[in-house]
Design an enzyme around this catalytic site. Sequence first.
Site, mmCIF file in Angstrom:
data_model
loop_
_atom_site.group_PDB
_atom_site.id
_atom_site.type_symbol
_atom_site.label_atom_id
_atom_site.label_comp_id
_atom_site.label_asym_id
_atom_site.label_seq_id
_atom_site.Cartn_x
_atom_site.Cartn_y
_atom_site.Cartn_z
ATOM 1 C CE LYS A 1 1.768 -0.044 12.093
ATOM 2 N NZ LYS A 1 2.553 0.688 11.154
ATOM 3 C CE1 TYR B 1 -6.369 11.823 1.622
ATOM 4 C CE2 TYR B 1 -5.676 10.287 -0.067
ATOM 5 C CZ TYR B 1 -6.648 10.781 0.783
ATOM 6 O OH TYR B 1 -7.900 10.219 0.784
HETATM 7 N N1 LIG Z 1 -12.335 9.373 0.377
HETATM 8 C C1 LIG Z 1 -12.036 9.747 1.585
HETATM 9 O O1 LIG Z 1 -12.652 10.653 2.165
HETATM 10 C C2 LIG Z 1 -10.904 9.032 2.285
HETATM 11 C C3 LIG Z 1 -10.719 9.200 3.671
HETATM 12 C C4 LIG Z 1 -9.668 8.499 4.274
HETATM 13 C C5 LIG Z 1 -8.846 7.663 3.539
HETATM 14 N N2 LIG Z 1 -9.043 7.552 2.186
HETATM 15 C C6 LIG Z 1 -8.181 6.643 1.372
HETATM 16 O O2 LIG Z 1 -8.222 5.353 1.948
HETATM 17 C C7 LIG Z 1 -6.904 4.875 2.192
HETATM 18 C C8 LIG Z 1 -6.900 3.933 3.380
HETATM 19 O O3 LIG Z 1 -7.520 4.507 4.523
HETATM 20 P P1 LIG Z 1 -6.712 5.015 5.788
HETATM 21 O O4 LIG Z 1 -5.332 5.301 5.361
HETATM 22 O O5 LIG Z 1 -7.523 6.076 6.410
HETATM 23 O O6 LIG Z 1 -6.732 3.821 6.827
HETATM 24 P P2 LIG Z 1 -6.485 2.230 6.774
HETATM 25 O O7 LIG Z 1 -6.101 1.785 5.438
HETATM 26 O O8 LIG Z 1 -7.659 1.640 7.415
HETATM 27 O O9 LIG Z 1 -5.250 2.061 7.784
HETATM 28 C C9 LIG Z 1 -3.988 2.567 7.520
HETATM 29 C C10 LIG Z 1 -3.043 2.108 8.628
HETATM 30 O O10 LIG Z 1 -2.926 0.696 8.584
HETATM 31 C C11 LIG Z 1 -1.539 0.325 8.646
HETATM 32 N N3 LIG Z 1 -1.370 -0.936 7.896
HETATM 33 C C12 LIG Z 1 -1.649 -1.200 6.595
HETATM 34 N N4 LIG Z 1 -1.365 -2.495 6.306
HETATM 35 C C13 LIG Z 1 -0.894 -3.059 7.457
HETATM 36 C C14 LIG Z 1 -0.421 -4.344 7.812
HETATM 37 N N5 LIG Z 1 -0.389 -5.357 6.940
HETATM 38 N N6 LIG Z 1 0.004 -4.546 9.075
HETATM 39 C C15 LIG Z 1 -0.026 -3.566 10.002
HETATM 40 N N7 LIG Z 1 -0.455 -2.306 9.724
HETATM 41 C C16 LIG Z 1 -0.888 -2.061 8.459
HETATM 42 C C17 LIG Z 1 -0.783 1.489 8.047
HETATM 43 O O11 LIG Z 1 0.529 1.561 8.556
HETATM 44 P P3 LIG Z 1 1.840 1.310 7.621
HETATM 45 O O12 LIG Z 1 1.981 2.511 6.727
HETATM 46 O O13 LIG Z 1 2.920 1.173 8.622
HETATM 47 O O14 LIG Z 1 1.584 0.073 6.849
HETATM 48 C C18 LIG Z 1 -1.633 2.673 8.513
HETATM 49 O O15 LIG Z 1 -1.220 3.074 9.804
HETATM 50 C C19 LIG Z 1 -6.069 6.168 2.376
HETATM 51 O O16 LIG Z 1 -4.694 5.935 2.194
HETATM 52 C C20 LIG Z 1 -6.699 7.030 1.312
HETATM 53 O O17 LIG Z 1 -6.176 6.686 0.036
HETATM 54 C C21 LIG Z 1 -10.064 8.205 1.567
#
Ligand SMILES: NC(=O)c1ccc[n+]([C@@H]2O[C@H](COP(=O)([O-])OP(=O)(O)OC[C@H]3O[C@@H](n4cnc5c(N)ncnc54)[C@H](OP(=O)(O)O)[C@@H]3O)[C@@H](O)[C@H]2O)c1
Length: 329
Positions: A225, A56
Amino acid sequence: MEYRELGDTGEEVSVIGVGCWQLGGNWTGMSRKEAVRAIDEARSLGVNFFDVAPIYGFGEAEKLLGEVVSDFREDIFIASKVGLRWQHKFPPEQRDLSPENIRWEIEQSLKRLGTDYIDLYQFHWPDHNEDIEKSLEVARELKKEGKIRYIGLSNFSVPEMDRANEIADIASNQILYNALERNPLQYHGIPLEYRAEREILPYCQENDISVIPYSPLCQGMLTDKFDVDNWDEDDVRNANPKFSGDWLKICQNRVSQLKEIASGYGRPLVQLAFNWLRNQPAITTIIAGTSDPDHVRENVASLEWDLSESDLDKIDEIVSGEPLPEEGC
Ligand SMILES: NC(=O)c1ccc[n+]([C@@H]2O[C@H](COP(=O)([O-])OP(=O)(O)OC[C@H]3O[C@@H](n4cnc5c(N)ncnc54)[C@H](OP(=O)(O)O)[C@@H]3O)[C@@H](O)[C@H]2O)c1
């Protein structure tokens, strides 16, 4: 805050965690100052689980997380990962769970995080070129040396988990799972060898292994958003083929129906996404990625209410409609 046990470790982790990919700067709108406030805010609201990975921000997310939590390191759970080698591009092309690489990566992660130990060390993706027994042997050694506390997996199928669990105590499996992606076939074009809801959830529930759903908000689509036309040029989501074509259209339609249910409670869609997930079996901590303190507050506030049985059934109907055109994405 509500806490749930991680696997059968006896450790209690917050049901709302924080995903720290966003701290690496690969997502639209990240501000370092706000990201620091977001982690502080999460901690003050009782969040104790922070998920990160070397890839990341190509090391930057681990560095920033380590800096921010240094004053309260022992009060929280850091979950990091191993096994993806990167050359500053996403998605990375090389998986590597060789003993030599694990030994090398742990030292890099500890240095970047500024800590002596990682609480949960997760194999990021299965590596079919390596004997899992040897990879897990090193992980067990790291545990004995005190460099990691628990072993987790990520993106592992049921047969792979079964094999791993015979060799070492596995605390968790992190998988792609959210209300729009219940049994997804691929992630960023990478085929998934597991069906999340059909296979992983029942297996984990039976075997006391935690499921940690990643992308719980479908990369932001389950929020108010989401704006696919206004992402920065280097936003990682531009590399997700689902966010164009028919998949997107069908899911946009589902999202508008889900929003109506959420608004019936006077709540934002994001809280419905959290509450739907925490009602599913084996789910332990939900690691929505965010670098925004207001979003952290909004996410934690999903615990103030719950969905009724009839709305859970309604959601089930909405999200199991027309099959999703994932093949070839
Ligand atoms: N193991 C794996 O292969 C793998 C793959 C992908 C991800 N991950 C992990 O999973 C975590 C989460 O997954 P992800 O980041 O892919 O996607 P996600 O959590 O589904 O979505 C992240 C998005 O949601 C927004 N968001 C979060 N809370 C919000 C709210 N209350 N209102 C509006 N927007 C909101 C964030 O923007 P803002 O920053 O503006 O809040 C960001 O753009 C990652 O950070 C990582 O740690 C693991």
